[in-house]
Each structure stands twice: as structure tokens, then as C-alpha cells.
Scaffold this motif. Structure first.
Motif, PDB file in Angstrom:
ATOM      1  N   ARG A   3       0.820  -1.208   0.000  1.00 52.22           N
ATOM      2  CA  ARG A   3       0.000   0.000   0.000  1.00 52.22           C
ATOM      3  C   ARG A   3       0.857   1.262   0.000  1.00 52.22           C
ATOM      4  O   ARG A   3       0.420   2.321  -0.464  1.00 52.22           O
ATOM      5  N   LEU A   4       2.076   1.168   0.525  1.00 53.52           N
ATOM      6  CA  LEU A   4       2.953   2.332   0.570  1.00 53.52           C
ATOM      7  C   LEU A   4       3.432   2.755  -0.818  1.00 53.52           C
ATOM      8  O   LEU A   4       3.847   3.896  -1.007  1.00 53.52           O
ATOM      9  N   ARG A   5       3.386   1.842  -1.774  1.00 53.61           N
ATOM     10  CA  ARG A   5       3.872   2.173  -3.119  1.00 53.61           C
ATOM     11  C   ARG A   5       3.136   3.386  -3.688  1.00 53.61           C
ATOM     12  O   ARG A   5       3.756   4.240  -4.332  1.00 53.61           O
ATOM     13  N   TRP A   6       1.833   3.483  -3.428  1.00 54.72           N
ATOM     14  CA  TRP A   6       1.072   4.617  -3.951  1.00 54.72           C
ATOM     15  C   TRP A   6       1.508   5.923  -3.297  1.00 54.72           C
ATOM     16  O   TRP A   6       1.530   6.971  -3.938  1.00 54.72           O
ATOM     17  N   LEU A   7       1.883   5.853  -2.025  1.00 53.16           N
ATOM     18  CA  LEU A   7       2.375   7.053  -1.342  1.00 53.16           C
ATOM     19  C   LEU A   7       3.706   7.494  -1.930  1.00 53.16           C
ATOM     20  O   LEU A   7       3.925   8.686  -2.192  1.00 53.16           O
ATOM     21  N   TRP A   8       4.602   6.529  -2.151  1.00 56.72           N
ATOM     22  CA  TRP A   8       5.914   6.871  -2.726  1.00 56.72           C
ATOM     23  C   TRP A   8       5.761   7.387  -4.162  1.00 56.72           C
ATOM     24  O   TRP A   8       6.461   8.323  -4.563  1.00 56.72           O
ATOM     25  N   LEU A   9       4.848   6.795  -4.932  1.00 54.48           N
ATOM     26  CA  LEU A   9       4.594   7.282  -6.287  1.00 54.48           C
ATOM     27  C   LEU A   9       4.048   8.710  -6.250  1.00 54.48           C
ATOM     28  O   LEU A   9       4.425   9.555  -7.087  1.00 54.48           O
ATOM     29  N   ALA A  10       3.198   9.003  -5.278  1.00 56.10           N
ATOM     30  CA  ALA A  10       2.601  10.335  -5.195  1.00 56.10           C
ATOM     31  C   ALA A  10       3.642  11.398  -4.883  1.00 56.10           C
ATOM     32  O   ALA A  10       3.679  12.462  -5.518  1.00 56.10           O
ATOM     33  N   VAL A  11       4.510  11.120  -3.907  1.00 58.83           N
ATOM     34  CA  VAL A  11       5.515  12.135  -3.554  1.00 58.83           C
ATOM     35  C   VAL A  11       6.539  12.301  -4.669  1.00 58.83           C
ATOM     36  O   VAL A  11       6.998  13.411  -4.948  1.00 58.83           O
ATOM     37  N   THR A  12       6.868  11.214  -5.367  1.00 60.56           N
ATOM     38  CA  THR A  12       7.802  11.321  -6.482  1.00 60.56           C
ATOM     39  C   THR A  12       7.179  12.089  -7.642  1.00 60.56           C
ATOM     40  O   THR A  12       7.842  12.900  -8.304  1.00 60.56           O
ATOM     41  N   ALA A  13       5.883  11.861  -7.886  1.00 58.79           N
ATOM     42  CA  ALA A  13       5.184  12.624  -8.921  1.00 58.79           C
ATOM     43  C   ALA A  13       5.161  14.104  -8.573  1.00 58.79           C
ATOM     44  O   ALA A  13       5.330  14.963  -9.453  1.00 58.79           O
ATOM     45  N   TYR A  14       4.971  14.415  -7.277  1.00 56.95           N
ATOM     46  CA  TYR A  14       5.018  15.831  -6.877  1.00 56.95           C
ATOM     47  C   TYR A  14       6.398  16.398  -7.123  1.00 56.95           C
ATOM     48  O   TYR A  14       6.549  17.556  -7.548  1.00 56.95           O
ATOM     49  N   ALA A  25      10.371   6.966 -16.149  1.00 53.23           N
ATOM     50  CA  ALA A  25       9.374   7.398 -17.124  1.00 53.23           C
ATOM     51  C   ALA A  25       7.983   7.455 -16.513  1.00 53.23           C
ATOM     52  O   ALA A  25       7.221   8.418 -16.727  1.00 53.23           O
ATOM     53  N   LEU A  26       7.628   6.433 -15.716  1.00 50.44           N
ATOM     54  CA  LEU A  26       6.303   6.390 -15.088  1.00 50.44           C
ATOM     55  C   LEU A  26       6.093   7.586 -14.175  1.00 50.44           C
ATOM     56  O   LEU A  26       5.064   8.289 -14.260  1.00 50.44           O
ATOM     57  N   THR A  27       7.039   7.852 -13.284  1.00 51.54           N
ATOM     58  CA  THR A  27       6.878   8.948 -12.322  1.00 51.54           C
ATOM     59  C   THR A  27       6.934  10.305 -13.018  1.00 51.54           C
ATOM     60  O   THR A  27       6.229  11.239 -12.616  1.00 51.54           O
ATOM     61  N   ALA A  28       7.767  10.432 -14.062  1.00 52.43           N
ATOM     62  CA  ALA A  28       7.828  11.691 -14.806  1.00 52.43           C
ATOM     63  C   ALA A  28       6.500  11.968 -15.494  1.00 52.43           C
ATOM     64  O   ALA A  28       6.016  13.116 -15.516  1.00 52.43           O
ATOM     65  N   VAL A  53       3.677  14.999 -15.027  1.00 53.19           N
ATOM     66  CA  VAL A  53       3.034  15.786 -16.084  1.00 53.19           C
ATOM     67  C   VAL A  53       1.526  15.800 -15.897  1.00 53.19           C
ATOM     68  O   VAL A  53       0.861  16.843 -16.014  1.00 53.19           O
ATOM     69  N   VAL A  54       0.949  14.628 -15.593  1.00 56.22           N
ATOM     70  CA  VAL A  54      -0.497  14.529 -15.376  1.00 56.22           C
ATOM     71  C   VAL A  54      -0.906  15.414 -14.192  1.00 56.22           C
ATOM     72  O   VAL A  54      -1.903  16.167 -14.265  1.00 56.22           O
ATOM     73  N   ALA A  55      -0.148  15.345 -13.107  1.00 59.04           N
ATOM     74  CA  ALA A  55      -0.457  16.168 -11.936  1.00 59.04           C
ATOM     75  C   ALA A  55      -0.352  17.655 -12.284  1.00 59.04           C
ATOM     76  O   ALA A  55      -1.188  18.467 -11.845  1.00 59.04           O
ATOM     77  N   TYR A  56       0.652  18.019 -13.074  1.00 61.44           N
ATOM     78  CA  TYR A  56       0.821  19.407 -13.487  1.00 61.44           C
ATOM     79  C   TYR A  56      -0.395  19.884 -14.280  1.00 61.44           C
ATOM     80  O   TYR A  56      -0.961  20.952 -14.003  1.00 61.44           O
ATOM     81  N   VAL A  57      -0.812  19.094 -15.266  1.00 61.16           N
ATOM     82  CA  VAL A  57      -1.937  19.486 -16.126  1.00 61.16           C
ATOM     83  C   VAL A  57      -3.234  19.582 -15.318  1.00 61.16           C
ATOM     84  O   VAL A  57      -4.003  20.551 -15.453  1.00 61.16           O
ATOM     85  N   TRP A 109       8.460  15.687  -9.437  1.00 56.33           N
ATOM     86  CA  TRP A 109       8.514  16.018 -10.862  1.00 56.33           C
ATOM     87  C   TRP A 109       7.658  17.252 -11.166  1.00 56.33           C
ATOM     88  O   TRP A 109       8.082  18.153 -11.896  1.00 56.33           O
ATOM     89  N   MET A 110       6.441  17.298 -10.631  1.00 57.79           N
ATOM     90  CA  MET A 110       5.549  18.418 -10.900  1.00 57.79           C
ATOM     91  C   MET A 110       6.167  19.730 -10.432  1.00 57.79           C
ATOM     92  O   MET A 110       6.124  20.747 -11.139  1.00 57.79           O
ATOM     93  N   ALA A 111       6.744  19.724  -9.241  1.00 52.26           N
ATOM     94  CA  ALA A 111       7.393  20.932  -8.732  1.00 52.26           C
ATOM     95  C   ALA A 111       8.574  21.324  -9.600  1.00 52.26           C
ATOM     96  O   ALA A 111       8.844  22.515  -9.800  1.00 52.26           O
ATOM     97  N   LEU A 112       9.271  20.331 -10.119  1.00 51.70           N
ATOM     98  CA  LEU A 112      10.401  20.598 -11.008  1.00 51.70           C
ATOM     99  C   LEU A 112       9.935  21.276 -12.293  1.00 51.70           C
ATOM    100  O   LEU A 112      10.548  22.234 -12.770  1.00 51.70           O
ATOM    101  N   TYR A 113       8.824  20.792 -12.847  1.00 55.60           N
ATOM    102  CA  TYR A 113       8.270  21.434 -14.048  1.00 55.60           C
ATOM    103  C   TYR A 113       7.780  22.844 -13.731  1.00 55.60           C
ATOM    104  O   TYR A 113       8.037  23.795 -14.488  1.00 55.60           O
ATOM    105  N   ALA A 114       7.065  22.990 -12.617  1.00 48.79           N
ATOM    106  CA  ALA A 114       6.444  24.275 -12.289  1.00 48.79           C
ATOM    107  C   ALA A 114       7.473  25.353 -11.984  1.00 48.79           C
ATOM    108  O   ALA A 114       7.235  26.539 -12.239  1.00 48.79           O
ATOM    109  N   THR A 115       8.616  24.965 -11.432  1.00 50.69           N
ATOM    110  CA  THR A 115       9.659  25.937 -11.102  1.00 50.69           C
ATOM    111  C   THR A 115      10.699  26.055 -12.208  1.00 50.69           C
ATOM    112  O   THR A 115      11.697  26.757 -12.049  1.00 50.69           O
TER     113      THR A 115
END
Length: 463
Positions: free
Chosen positions: A174-185, A225-228, A232-236, A187-193
Motif C-alpha cells: 500500500r505504501l507504493r502509492w504514497l511513494w509514487l505520489a511524492v515522487t510525482a510531486y 518514465a512512469l513517475t515523470a 506531467v499529469v499532476a501538473y496538467v 517532478w511536478m514541482a520541477l516542471y512548475a519551477t
């Protein structure tokens, strides 16, 4: 654990460049004191082997450069902090090596938990912006940092580790979804900044891993690739669609990044690089002194460091020191590239770690060519933690790297170096505490810190 705690504090508790520097100094002093009190033989083994000998020469040149510098006290600080970061990373790596992959996973989880709490800070600002009718700004993605780039710098060393945690966590967890979420963030913060240095470093690192490790890198690169893509999805969704539906202003980071790159590809770094080259030509052997670009680069009015680690070491420590550092890095990188040969072809986890460690190294080195990743406190701690993970894992898969205990002379010399380096840090701790108390600068410091502030040691970057 001390490195992780310091990273955690700078993400979740304290705010501002000077606070983060004091946390870094305190963590290194505690770790150094612990190693000395426990009579660890790590201080005596720091300069063993080919990498150790070249780094011994590197630090010797730094010591000589510090003694001859305009401000020996400040030069000695940077020499000392580099030494302690390296030493404590090696010591932490030795601890990780004792327990192998489970210890590495636990450290990655601690880093991810710090990332989760830091992500929550953003979402407070995110929902608050809609409630208050205030448009989101780039600074909202980097709470606690004096500059958004300082957060990008620490992303360079931590993003490969977060992706690795996603790769090592079973799909059934169940923790995998938490780790995927923070890693996606991340990436999103990297794109946004628009952290172009980090993005360039990650792109170059992934290309290097694919070329050098071939099929061994594929499982890890799929996670990248998955987390990146999730980023992008989170950014959009979060930064484009939701603001549009609520009638708020979104973040146009991608368009801004393109416009900025076309208009000024070097982002004003050319004067800094020219000044660094000038200093190298004037002081080729020992440089102007560690951290002294902050003084000699002042006429450029653009920064307290060259925004390039090659030029930084060459101009401040001297060309011989740079040659020694490059030799050590070359040996270490070659070892990382060869490490998968010692891993079973069906050992998916260790092959993922091998790819992650190579990606982390290349990303840091490439980003450092255009940024201050080697300068700022949180990114320095991130690099030290990465080095601990890399050396610890390497010693578990390549048993020949297990070294024997250091001799008495080596231990004594190592202990003396530790005490000297800790003194170099402690000497400037009162300055940091004065800044935390918001005490006014002396007239002499005010005179040389007038105008824009370009952080290096403290927020006031000039001497």
C-alpha cells in the motif's frame, strides 16, 4: 540517520538559507563527534585506495589554498565542510553496508517521508490560494527555501533516490502509492519551477545509464518514465485544468521555460564564467581560496559562486586540485558502471539500485555545471546522503571492497583531521546563530554586502 534528520529538518521544520546552514553545521558536528567518541576506524580509512589517495591530494591542495587565502577563516570553513561531508558519507555508507539492501530501503523511506510532509506544505498553499483568491506563484512550490533554485538543487540528488524507492517497493504494498505520489510531486514541482539544470541532469543521466548499463537499467528507467509522466499529469490537472475551472490563474511554466531559454540560454551566467576563467589564469596553482569567488566575483554583481563546479574548484582551489578531484570521480564512476557485473541477472532490485546510483551521480555532475548544487546546505546534505547510499550499496555487491581496519597511525591522523575540520565549522557557528537572532551586521560587513544578496555561506554571500 543524522543526515536524514538534517534533511528532514530543513524540509519540514526550519526556513531560510541561514537556518538550513546552521542545521547542516550542527548535524556534521554531531556526526563527527559521534565517530570520534565511538572510536570508529572510518577516519583512518578515508584515504585508502586509489580514490582515497587522490582525494587526500585534493584536500591537501584545499588546505594550502585556505592558508594563503585572503580570509583563511572562511576558506577553511569550506574545506572543512567538504571534508566532513565526504567523511560522514563514507561512514554512513559503511553502516548501510553492514545490513545491505534493507538498510538502504529504510533510508529511502525516511527521505520519502520528509518529502511527503514537504508536499503537504504545498497543498496548504494550493488550496489556500483558491480560498483567498490569490494566484499560485513558483515560490509556493518551495516553502522554506530562500530561492526556488535551492530546492531544485536538492531535487537533483533526491529525485533518483525517490524513483528507486518506487522501484524497490513491491506492487502489492500500500505504501507504493504514497511513494509514487511524492515522487510525482517532485517532478511536478520541477516542471512548475522550471528547474532546467535538474531536468538536463536527469535527462543526461538516464541517457548515460541506458548507454552504459544497457538492459540492466531498463527496469529503473521505466520507473523514471512512469513517475515523470505522473508528474506531467499532476501538473496538467492541478495547475492547468483545476485553476481554469475555478476561474483562477494557472502556472504557465512550460511556455516560460521556452521563452527564457530562447531569450537567454545561459541565464546571465556568462559574466560569472568569464570571471572564473580570469581568476584561473591569475591563480592557476592554488586558486584564490575556497569560497573566495564570493569576494573576487563581486564586480560581476551576479552571484557568490560561478554556477559551475569545474570552474568553482579550478578558480578557488586551483587546477591541480581539480585534476585530483576529476581523477577520483573517474575511478568512482568506472566502478559504478562495472558494478552490475557482480549482480545476478535475475536480481531485479540490485540492478535497479545500480542504475539509480549511476543516474544520481551523472545528474549531480551535469546539474552542477550550471548551478550551485555543490554550494547550498540542503543540496550538500543531499549529495552526502546519495554518496552514503552509493558507497554502502557498492560494498554489499562487490565484497572485495571490504577493507581491513586502519592502522594506528592512520587512525590518529584521521582523528586529527576530524578535530581540525570540526573546529573549522564550529568557528563560524556563532556567526550563524547571530543571523538566526536577526542581529544587525557590523559596519564592515554592511559595507561589502550592500545591494543584492547572493547567498553562499550565509544569505549575505559577499565577504
Amino acid at each position: 540517520m543524522l543526515l536524514s534528520a538534517a534533511l528532514f529538518a530543513n524540509f519540514a521544520v526550519v526556513a531560510g538559507h541561514d537556518f538550513q546552514r546552521v542545521v547542516e553545521i550542527a548535524a556534521l558536528l554531531c556526526a563527527g563527534a559521534w565517530l570520534l567518541a565511538s572510536r570508529s576506524d572510518v577516519p583512518g580509512r578515508l584515504f585508502a585506495g586509489a580514490v582515497g589517495k587522490t582525494l587526500a591530494a585534493f584536500f591537501l591542495f584545499g588546505l594550502l589554498s585556505s592558508v594563503l587565502a585572503r580570509e583563511p577563516r572562511l576558506a577553511a570553513f569550506e574545506t572543512s565542510i567538504f571534508f566532513l561531508l565526504y567523511a560522514i558519507a563514507i561512514a554512513a555508507g559503511a553502516e548501510i553496508a553492514k545490513c545491505g539492501l534493507p538498510a538502504l530501503v529504510r533510508i529511502l523511506q525516511i527521505v520519502a517521508i520528509a518529502g511527503v510532509l514537504y508536499t503537504l506544505k504545498f497543498f496548504v498553499a494550493y488550496f489556500g490560494s483558491f480560498h483567498l483568491g490569490i494566484a499560485l506563484e513558483a515560490d509556493d512550490f518551495t516553502p522554506g527555501f530562500s530561492n526556488i533554485r535551492f530546492f531544485n538543487h536538492v531535487q537533483t540528488s533526491t529525485l533518483p533516490l525517490l524513483v528507486l524507492l518506487c522501484s524497490l517497493t513491491p506492487r502489492t504494498s500500500r505504501l507504493r502509492w504514497l511513494w509514487l505520489a511524492v515522487t510525482a510531486y517532485w517532478w511536478m514541482a520541477l516542471y512548475a519551477t522550471t528547474g532546467r539544470g535538474t531536468l538536463a541532469g536527469m535527462a543526461a543521466a538516464c541517457a548515460a545509464a541506458a548507454f552504459l548499463l544497457r538492459g540492466a537499467a531498463l527496469p529503473y528507467l521505466r520507473q523514471v518514465a512512469l513517475t515523470a509522466i505522473l508528474g506531467v499529469v499532476a501538473y496538467v490537472v492541478l495547475l492547468v485544468i483545476v485553476p481554469a475551472l475555478l476561474g483562477a490563474k494557472g502556472i504557465g511554466a512550460f511556455a516560460f521555460a521556452v521563452e527564457r531559454t530562447v531569450a537567454n540560454p545561459a541565464s546571465g551566467r556568462m559574466p560569472l564564467w568569464r570571471q572564473a576563467v580570469t581568476l584561473i589564469l591569475q591563480h592557476p596553482l592554488l586558486g584564490v581560496g575556497p569560497m573566495h569567488f564570493a569576494h573576487f566575483g563581486r564586480p560581476v554583481h551576479q552571484g557568490a559562486h560561478p554556477h559551475d563546479w569545474l570552474l568553482q574548484i579550478a578558480s578557488e582551489w586551483g587546477l591541480p586540485a581539480l585534476v585530483c578531484l576529476l581523477a577520483a570521480l573517474s575511478i568512482a564512476l568506472r566502478a559504478l558502471v562495472r558494478a552490475p557485473r557482480h549482480v545476478d541477472a535475475h536480481d531485479r532490485d540490485n540492478r535497479a539500485v545500480a542504475a539509480a546510483m549511476l543516474v544520481g551521480a551523472v545528474a549531480i555532475l551535469v546539474d552542477g555545471l550550471v548551478s550551485g548544487v555543490l554550494v547550498m546546505p540542503q543540496s550538500q546534505l543531499g549529495i552526502a546522503l546519495y554518496l552514503a547510499c552509493a558507497t554502502g550499496w557498492y560494498r554489499t555487491v562487490v565484497p572485495a571492497t571490504r577493507v581491513s581496519g586502519a592502522g594506528r597511525t592512520a587512525r590518529v591522523v584521521g582523528a586529527v583531521l576530524f578535530v581540525g575540520a570540526m573546529a573549522g565549522l564550529a568557528n563560524l557557528l556563532p556567526d550563524g546563530l547571530a543571523r538566526l537572532r536577526a542581529e544587525p551586521l557590523s559596519p564592515a560587513l554592511e559595507a561589502v554586502n550592500a545591494g543584492p544578496s547572493w547567498p553562499r555561506l550565509w544569505k549575505e554571500g559577499y565577504f
